[in-house]
Structure formats: C-alpha cells, structure tokens
Design a protein around this motif. Structure first.
Motif, mmCIF file in Angstrom:
data_model
loop_
_atom_site.group_PDB
_atom_site.id
_atom_site.type_symbol
_atom_site.label_atom_id
_atom_site.label_comp_id
_atom_site.label_asym_id
_atom_site.label_seq_id
_atom_site.Cartn_x
_atom_site.Cartn_y
_atom_site.Cartn_z
ATOM 1 N N MET A 59 0.836 -1.191 0.000
ATOM 2 C CA MET A 59 0.000 0.000 0.000
ATOM 3 C C MET A 59 0.879 1.251 0.000
ATOM 4 N N PRO A 60 0.426 2.283 -0.683
ATOM 5 C CA PRO A 60 1.140 3.560 -0.607
ATOM 6 C C PRO A 60 0.839 4.242 0.729
ATOM 7 N N THR A 61 1.346 5.446 0.895
ATOM 8 C CA THR A 61 1.053 6.214 2.103
ATOM 9 C C THR A 61 -0.450 6.453 2.197
ATOM 10 N N LEU A 62 -0.892 6.920 3.340
ATOM 11 C CA LEU A 62 -2.322 7.193 3.533
ATOM 12 C C LEU A 62 -2.835 8.198 2.503
ATOM 13 N N LEU A 63 -2.076 9.252 2.248
ATOM 14 C CA LEU A 63 -2.468 10.225 1.225
ATOM 15 C C LEU A 63 -2.555 9.550 -0.143
ATOM 16 N N GLY A 64 -1.566 8.722 -0.453
ATOM 17 C CA GLY A 64 -1.582 7.994 -1.721
ATOM 18 C C GLY A 64 -2.789 7.089 -1.838
ATOM 19 N N GLN A 65 -3.131 6.407 -0.738
ATOM 20 C CA GLN A 65 -4.304 5.535 -0.740
ATOM 21 C C GLN A 65 -5.568 6.331 -1.043
ATOM 22 N N GLU A 66 -5.704 7.468 -0.378
ATOM 23 C CA GLU A 66 -6.914 8.282 -0.583
ATOM 24 C C GLU A 66 -7.006 8.773 -2.018
ATOM 25 N N ARG A 67 -5.899 9.232 -2.571
ATOM 26 C CA ARG A 67 -5.919 9.735 -3.954
ATOM 27 C C ARG A 67 -6.214 8.627 -4.960
#
Length: 128
Positions: A59-67
């Motif tokens: 998984m990417p970072t939390l920001l990456g996940q949201e985007r």
C-alpha cells in the motif's frame, strides 16, 4: 476483447468475493486469464488503489491511498500523481500492461522505475 457486460459481471463477482480487501482482490485477479485481468486493471470497474496493490502488493502512504481510491484504474493509463515528497511527485502509471512509478518535478519526468518493485525503488530513492 471481452464484452463490456460480461466484464462488468466479472468485476461484480470479484468485488463480491473480495469485499474491501485488496489482498483478496489481488489473489482473485491472479486466478483470471491474462486478457480478463488486463481488461479489468485498465477499466473503470476497479479503482486505481486496487490496481496499485495488484501490481506492487503493498500500500502507498495514507495520502496515496486516498488519492488512488478516488480514481478509476483506467486513469493509471495516463498517470496519477498520488504522493509528493522532496519537491517530487510520484506518478502511478501502467505502460504496456506493466506498472511504472515515475518521479516528476513540476510535471517534467525526472526518474522512472518499472516492474513490481517500482514503488519500493522509488521510495528507496527518495529516502537517500
């Protein structure tokens, strides 16, 4: 090419099995033939986060996940900026059926990582 109705029905069945679990989704995608899997990963029937996880198995970072969660998987064919760090943008792209992470600076390509370890390679580069 798979008929769009059949592809949508296949996506519905897969998503019913996997629910919200991207690991299970990736495992189910692994069981499909290459054509069906490729069409799903390049469609609007899955989201870009699901495609990202399928290709990189992390998984990417939390920001990456949201985007990525807000974009269809098909958007990765053009490229999706999903993280920024050290004045560089990380762009998730699918080229010729394979995953790419491109580092860009002000929209201009800076460095490109390809294959299943591309995200890990880009993160390692940024940590140096």
């Amino acid at each position: 090419m798979i008929d769009s109705v059949e592809l949508a029905e296949l996506a519905d069945r897969i998503l019913a099995i996997a629910s919200e679990n991207v690991k299970t989704l990736a495992e189910v995608l692994d069981t499909l033939d290459a054509e069906a899997r490729g069409e799903l990963l390049a469609s609007d029937l899955l989201n870009a986060l699901q495609a990202f996880y399928y290709y990189f198995r992390e998984m990417p970072t939390l920001l990456g996940q949201e985007r990525l969660d807000l974009q269809p998987a098909a958007a990765a064919l053009e490229g999706i900026i999903f993280e920024e760090e050290k004045d560089l943008e990380l762009v998730f792209r699918v080229e010729k059926g394979g995953p790419v992470i491109e580092l860009t600076e002000l929209g201009e390509p800076f460095m490109k990582f390809e294959g299943s370890s591309a995200y890990r390679g880009a993160r390692r580069y940024l940590e140096e």
